[in-house]
Scaffold this motif. Structure first.
Motif, mmCIF file in Angstrom:
data_model
loop_
_atom_site.group_PDB
_atom_site.id
_atom_site.type_symbol
_atom_site.label_atom_id
_atom_site.label_comp_id
_atom_site.label_asym_id
_atom_site.label_seq_id
_atom_site.Cartn_x
_atom_site.Cartn_y
_atom_site.Cartn_z
ATOM 1 N N ALA A 140 0.829 -1.212 0.000
ATOM 2 C CA ALA A 140 0.000 0.000 0.000
ATOM 3 C C ALA A 140 0.859 1.257 0.000
ATOM 4 O O ALA A 140 0.527 2.249 -0.657
ATOM 5 C CB ALA A 140 -0.925 -0.004 1.213
ATOM 6 N N GLY A 144 -0.479 3.021 -3.035
ATOM 7 C CA GLY A 144 -1.749 3.596 -2.590
ATOM 8 C C GLY A 144 -2.117 4.900 -3.272
ATOM 9 O O GLY A 144 -3.292 5.156 -3.560
ATOM 10 N N LEU A 168 -4.218 3.692 3.240
ATOM 11 C CA LEU A 168 -5.018 3.789 2.022
ATOM 12 C C LEU A 168 -6.142 4.804 2.147
ATOM 13 O O LEU A 168 -6.567 5.402 1.153
ATOM 14 C CB LEU A 168 -5.585 2.417 1.661
ATOM 15 C CG LEU A 168 -4.567 1.398 1.128
ATOM 16 C CD1 LEU A 168 -5.179 0.004 1.064
ATOM 17 C CD2 LEU A 168 -4.056 1.815 -0.252
#
Length: 323
Positions: A140, A144, A168
């Protein structure tokens, strides 16, 4: 290409991700003529990544494979010898260390730099593997920002999954957390922070059945493990796996000190392992950050540590001869 069988080298580097190739660059510039065995995945995890936007020096971003090609070119420019091949065995009983490559070629190393990296754990779905780097990610922090104002799914139930879910929410409009059980493994504080976030919704007792889409993620199918009911989230554009990483360190088990997961332990503020002349860097010893830039940093450290250690050995040998 020069035949290396039976030769003794100052530095052999096992692995060719950001850590290994940075170590190769520094060792080459120190005139140590390092030999790099690139392993089963030359370039490391970044070769399966599309856009990299968080590595300094690439203001417009860069494709992962292109970045690793640049790393390799820079290392070889100064004399690093980068070769296809996977180290299949090492004789740790005496120095120089005998290194066996692809179960046939034997070469000797006065020092070893371990940069074998770590591999993200995957669910094993065909659709998941097909869309890796095209909406499916195991990082992430890396990816992200590409999903601003979009609906993403994250899979996992530990502290890492909670951290990545919260990360996120800085970009995504909605984060759906899939967890196969009805309670999380994460610490209470991490659970509270995540579950209190209005952007996070949890689907309990749920597993990812399929990632939809041909070229990019266009939705997911989710199965409830208790009812077997399958539902479709057709507005999902990103899928993040947070079910753990496995360091690629099996070759060193029982020899190098490791934690319970298999990450190599190094001395504080260094890349020294418990074995003389063996240094570890990158994701093989870093379970906390796992970024290209931190891996490159420890690769630099490993090369400098190896250079200094080799110089100390040379002085010790000279003193022994003069005694």
């Amino acid at each position: 290409m020069e035949d290396i069988a039976g030769k003794t080298l100052d530095v052999i580097i096992v692995g060719s991700g950001p850590a290994g190739l940075t170590a190769a660059l520094y060792a080459a510039r120190a005139d140590l003529k390092p030999l790099v065995f690139e392993g089963p995945e030359p370039g490391g995890q970044l070769t399966t990544t599309t856009d990299v936007e968080n590595y300094p020096g690439y203001p417009d971003g860069v494709l992962g494979p292109k970045m690793m090609e640049d790393f390799r070119k820079q290392a070889t420019r100064f004399g690093a010898d980068c070769r296809w091949g996977t180290v299949s065995g090492i004789d740790f009983d005496k120095r120089p260390y005998k290194v066996t490559v692809d179960e046939k070629t034997e070469v000797y190393a006065r020092s070893l730099i371990v940069s074998t990296g770590a591999s993200a754990k995957w669910l094993g779905l065909e659709s998941e593997q097909r869309l890796r780097g095209h909406g499916v990610s195991a990082c992430a922090t890396c990816d992200g920002a590409f999903f601003r104002d979009q609906h993403v799914v994250i899979i996992g139930g530990g502290d890492t999954a909670m951290e990545e879910a919260q990360f996120l929410t800085k970009f995504a409009s909605k984060v759906t957390l899939l967890h196969r059980r009805d309670e999380l493994r994460a610490s209470k504080i991490m659970q509270k922070r995540t579950l209190d976030n209005p952007k996070v919704e949890v689907m309990w007792n749920s597993v990812l059945e399929e990632v939809l889409g041909d070229k990019v993620v266009e939705g997911v199918k989710v199965r409830n493990v208790k009812t077997d009911e399958v539902s479709t989230l057709d507005d999902v554009t990103g899928v993040f796996l947070a079910i753990g990483h496995k360091p690629n360190t099996d070759l060193f088990k029982g020899v190098l000190d490791m934690d319970e997961t298999g990450y190599i332990l190094t001395e504080p503020k260094s890349t020294y392992t418990n074995m003389p002349g063996i240094f570890a860097c990158g994701d093989a010893q870093d379970k906390d950050y796992r970024q290209a830039v931190t891996a490159a940093g420890t690769g630099c450290m490993a090369a400098i540590d190896a250079e200094r250690w080799l110089a100390e050995q040379e002085v010790a040998e000279q003193e022994k001869e003069e005694a």
